[in-house]
Design an enzyme around this catalytic site. Structure first.
Site: not given
Length: 275
Positions: A57-58
């Protein structure tokens, strides 16, 4: 002839002096080279696109992984590269300065520092804390020769605090702290864009267009914007094509979506000799 790091940085700074240019965001060496081939004048990394390419995930990418990614992008293209350097990978100003020095050493032509915390309950740093971090980044860049452009980001509209007055106060403080370019991702209306441009003038403003938008490059230029980035939008577009084709196979057993795929011969032809 391959440009030097100093030449890339000088070219990047010159792009900010007049007009408006698009700064697309590749997520790997191949997409960087393709964007250069399409005629863009500069590139920017995307923390989200990079993270997704690694199955994360970012925000879940380490400093070391980010620095290696920046080295890869810089080596892949003759264009200047602006680093999405998140919040500077440091708890305090001293650590931010250390991280910025490392980023400058990768050869990037610019880097941005955010004022977000990653804490949903308290998503923004105080202006005082954010300014101290930007000043540390500015000092680190100056000590390294000063050629790398520093971007100050106010994350209000990205973290659920869409207060234009506070956004502008932050951007003005970041400009005074030494940011060369200002950025408030998430602003969309003409009134918001013009207000930000006017508040930090004559310093340049970056506008994020991360989805279908009513604004064109020409519209943004008319509002005083100097550069446009797309964040993770190109990576999301690539994932959209991938998922459309993969879901078609998984759910219907059909392969019709491959009709939209770029021919392998075209890709091989483009990348031939670019090792």
């Amino acid at each position: 002839m391959t440009p030097t790091t100093e030449q890339k940085r000088a070219t990047f700074r010159a792009l900010h002096r007049q007009g408006c240019f698009v700064l697309p965001n590749p997520w790997d060496a191949g997409s960087a080279r393709m964007l250069q081939g399409l005629g863009f004048k500069a590139l920017a990394s995307t923390s989200s696109g990079h993270a997704w390419s690694l199955g994360r995930a970012d925000g879940a990418i380490s400093r070391e992984m980010t620095l290696e990614h920046l080295r890869s992008l810089v080596a892949a293209t003759d264009l200047p590269v602006n680093a999405d350097f998140e919040s500077g990978f440091g708890l305090g100003p001293q650590e931010v300065a250390e991280s910025v020095r490392m980023a400058v050493d990768t050869g990037v032509a610019g880097l941005s520092i955010e004022d977000s915390t990653g804490d949903a309950a308290n998503p923004l740093r105080s202006i005082e804390e954010a300014v101290a971090r930007l000043r540390a980044a500015r000092a680190a860049i100056d000590e390294a020769g000063g050629g790398t452009l520093l971007v100050g980001r106010a994350e209000n509209f990205f973290v659920g605090r869409p207060d234009l007055d506070d956004t502008i106060a932050r951007l003005k403080a970041y400009a005074e702290a030494g940011a060369d370019c200002l950025y408030a991702p998430g602003i969309r209306s003409a009134g918001q864009i013009r207000a930000v441009v006017a508040a930090v003038a004559p310093k340049p403003v970056n506008l994020l267009i991360g989805g279908a938008s009513e604004w064109s490059l020409q519209d943004a230029e008319a509002m005083g914007v100097r550069r446009i980035s797309v964040g993770g939008a190109l990576a999301r577009a690539a994932w959209g094509g991938f998922l459309h084709a993969a879901r078609s196979i998984a759910e219907t057993g059909r392969f019709d979506a491959f009709a939209q795929a770029t021919p392998g011969a075209e890709l091989n032809g483009f990348f031939q000799g670019k090792d």
